[in-house]
Motif scaffolding. Sequence first.
Motif, PDB file in Angstrom:
ATOM      1  N   ARG A 155      11.459  31.379 -22.866  1.00  0.00           N
ATOM      2  CA  ARG A 155      12.830  31.095 -23.273  1.00  0.00           C
ATOM      3  C   ARG A 155      13.193  31.918 -24.496  1.00  0.00           C
ATOM      4  O   ARG A 155      12.320  32.287 -25.293  1.00  0.00           O
ATOM      5  CB  ARG A 155      13.017  29.611 -23.534  1.00  0.00           C
ATOM      6  CG  ARG A 155      12.260  29.052 -24.720  1.00  0.00           C
ATOM      7  CD  ARG A 155      12.347  27.519 -24.751  1.00  0.00           C
ATOM      8  NE  ARG A 155      13.709  27.056 -24.972  1.00  0.00           N
ATOM      9  CZ  ARG A 155      14.112  25.815 -24.685  1.00  0.00           C
ATOM     10  NH1 ARG A 155      13.265  24.932 -24.181  1.00  0.00           N
ATOM     11  NH2 ARG A 155      15.364  25.456 -24.932  1.00  0.00           N
ATOM     12  N   ASP A 156      14.492  32.162 -24.616  1.00  0.00           N
ATOM     13  CA  ASP A 156      15.044  32.847 -25.776  1.00  0.00           C
ATOM     14  C   ASP A 156      16.130  31.939 -26.341  1.00  0.00           C
ATOM     15  O   ASP A 156      17.223  31.841 -25.770  1.00  0.00           O
ATOM     16  CB  ASP A 156      15.619  34.211 -25.348  1.00  0.00           C
ATOM     17  CG  ASP A 156      16.109  35.033 -26.524  1.00  0.00           C
ATOM     18  OD1 ASP A 156      16.503  34.443 -27.555  1.00  0.00           O
ATOM     19  OD2 ASP A 156      16.134  36.255 -26.413  1.00  0.00           O
ATOM     20  N   ASN A 157      15.833  31.265 -27.440  1.00  0.00           N
ATOM     21  CA  ASN A 157      16.769  30.291 -27.996  1.00  0.00           C
ATOM     22  C   ASN A 157      17.942  30.938 -28.713  1.00  0.00           C
ATOM     23  O   ASN A 157      18.903  30.239 -29.062  1.00  0.00           O
ATOM     24  CB  ASN A 157      16.038  29.329 -28.925  1.00  0.00           C
ATOM     25  CG  ASN A 157      15.208  28.319 -28.157  1.00  0.00           C
ATOM     26  OD1 ASN A 157      15.395  28.137 -26.955  1.00  0.00           O
ATOM     27  ND2 ASN A 157      14.273  27.678 -28.835  1.00  0.00           N
ATOM     28  N   SER A 215      18.403  24.919 -27.893  1.00  0.00           N
ATOM     29  CA  SER A 215      17.086  25.027 -28.515  1.00  0.00           C
ATOM     30  C   SER A 215      16.428  23.678 -28.786  1.00  0.00           C
ATOM     31  O   SER A 215      15.260  23.620 -29.155  1.00  0.00           O
ATOM     32  CB  SER A 215      17.191  25.815 -29.818  1.00  0.00           C
ATOM     33  OG  SER A 215      18.053  25.156 -30.725  1.00  0.00           O
ATOM     34  N   ARG A 216      17.139  22.575 -28.616  1.00  0.00           N
ATOM     35  CA  ARG A 216      16.577  21.259 -28.894  1.00  0.00           C
ATOM     36  C   ARG A 216      15.928  20.600 -27.677  1.00  0.00           C
ATOM     37  O   ARG A 216      15.329  19.527 -27.805  1.00  0.00           O
ATOM     38  CB  ARG A 216      17.665  20.329 -29.422  1.00  0.00           C
ATOM     39  CG  ARG A 216      18.233  20.736 -30.768  1.00  0.00           C
ATOM     40  CD  ARG A 216      19.280  19.725 -31.222  1.00  0.00           C
ATOM     41  NE  ARG A 216      19.883  20.077 -32.503  1.00  0.00           N
ATOM     42  CZ  ARG A 216      20.883  19.399 -33.060  1.00  0.00           C
ATOM     43  NH1 ARG A 216      21.376  18.330 -32.464  1.00  0.00           N
ATOM     44  NH2 ARG A 216      21.374  19.792 -34.216  1.00  0.00           N
ATOM     45  N   TRP A 246      10.988  22.713 -26.117  1.00  0.00           N
ATOM     46  CA  TRP A 246      12.163  23.240 -26.810  1.00  0.00           C
ATOM     47  C   TRP A 246      11.812  24.454 -27.660  1.00  0.00           C
ATOM     48  O   TRP A 246      12.608  25.376 -27.804  1.00  0.00           O
ATOM     49  CB  TRP A 246      12.793  22.152 -27.685  1.00  0.00           C
ATOM     50  CG  TRP A 246      11.918  21.699 -28.816  1.00  0.00           C
ATOM     51  CD1 TRP A 246      10.996  20.692 -28.806  1.00  0.00           C
ATOM     52  CD2 TRP A 246      11.852  22.265 -30.134  1.00  0.00           C
ATOM     53  NE1 TRP A 246      10.366  20.586 -30.014  1.00  0.00           N
ATOM     54  CE2 TRP A 246      10.867  21.538 -30.849  1.00  0.00           C
ATOM     55  CE3 TRP A 246      12.516  23.302 -30.782  1.00  0.00           C
ATOM     56  CZ2 TRP A 246      10.552  21.827 -32.166  1.00  0.00           C
ATOM     57  CZ3 TRP A 246      12.206  23.583 -32.104  1.00  0.00           C
ATOM     58  CH2 TRP A 246      11.219  22.852 -32.782  1.00  0.00           C
ATOM     59  N   SER A 247      10.598  24.450 -28.208  1.00  0.00           N
ATOM     60  CA  SER A 247      10.200  25.548 -29.080  1.00  0.00           C
ATOM     61  C   SER A 247       9.588  26.712 -28.320  1.00  0.00           C
ATOM     62  O   SER A 247       9.415  27.798 -28.878  1.00  0.00           O
ATOM     63  CB  SER A 247       9.185  25.043 -30.097  1.00  0.00           C
ATOM     64  OG  SER A 247       8.008  24.617 -29.431  1.00  0.00           O
ATOM     65  N   ASN A 266      20.095  31.557 -25.575  1.00  0.00           N
ATOM     66  CA  ASN A 266      20.293  30.328 -24.788  1.00  0.00           C
ATOM     67  C   ASN A 266      19.924  30.543 -23.317  1.00  0.00           C
ATOM     68  O   ASN A 266      20.655  30.124 -22.397  1.00  0.00           O
ATOM     69  CB  ASN A 266      21.740  29.835 -24.886  1.00  0.00           C
ATOM     70  CG  ASN A 266      22.048  29.234 -26.230  1.00  0.00           C
ATOM     71  OD1 ASN A 266      21.160  29.045 -27.067  1.00  0.00           O
ATOM     72  ND2 ASN A 266      23.312  28.939 -26.466  1.00  0.00           N
TER      73      ASN A 266
END
Length: 122
Positions: free
Chosen positions: A72-74, A30-31, A53-54, A77
């Motif tokens: 994306r789905d943090n 996520s970073r 990242w967000s 991952n």
Amino acid sequence: QVQLVESGGGLVQAGGSLRLSCAASGRTFSRYPMGWFRQAPGKEREFVAVISWSGTSTSYADSVKGRFTISRDNVKNTVYLQMNSLKPEDTAVYYCATGARMSITPGVYDYWGQGTQVTVSS
């Protein structure tokens, strides 16, 4: 060790859709920004899309703008590439990558997946 594993490629007719996935491990997913690139036979690897990242910032190559969507789905991952209205010229091996910053330049990314083949028939 960072590992990126792509999936979802295949053979599709022109005008069809595919959704690629890239599962990440070994890093605080996520970073970091995540990018998608592709490489057709005899051609250089080219930028397709990138996401911050967000997930709040994205950028696309002109050739795919309006047809492809990166997300994306943090929690999972995982980064995705939804590809609609596919064209024969989209045929390539698609790679996901992660790096320290968002960029359209492959050299900025320090970890790459093994790639997944996308073939679009006319």
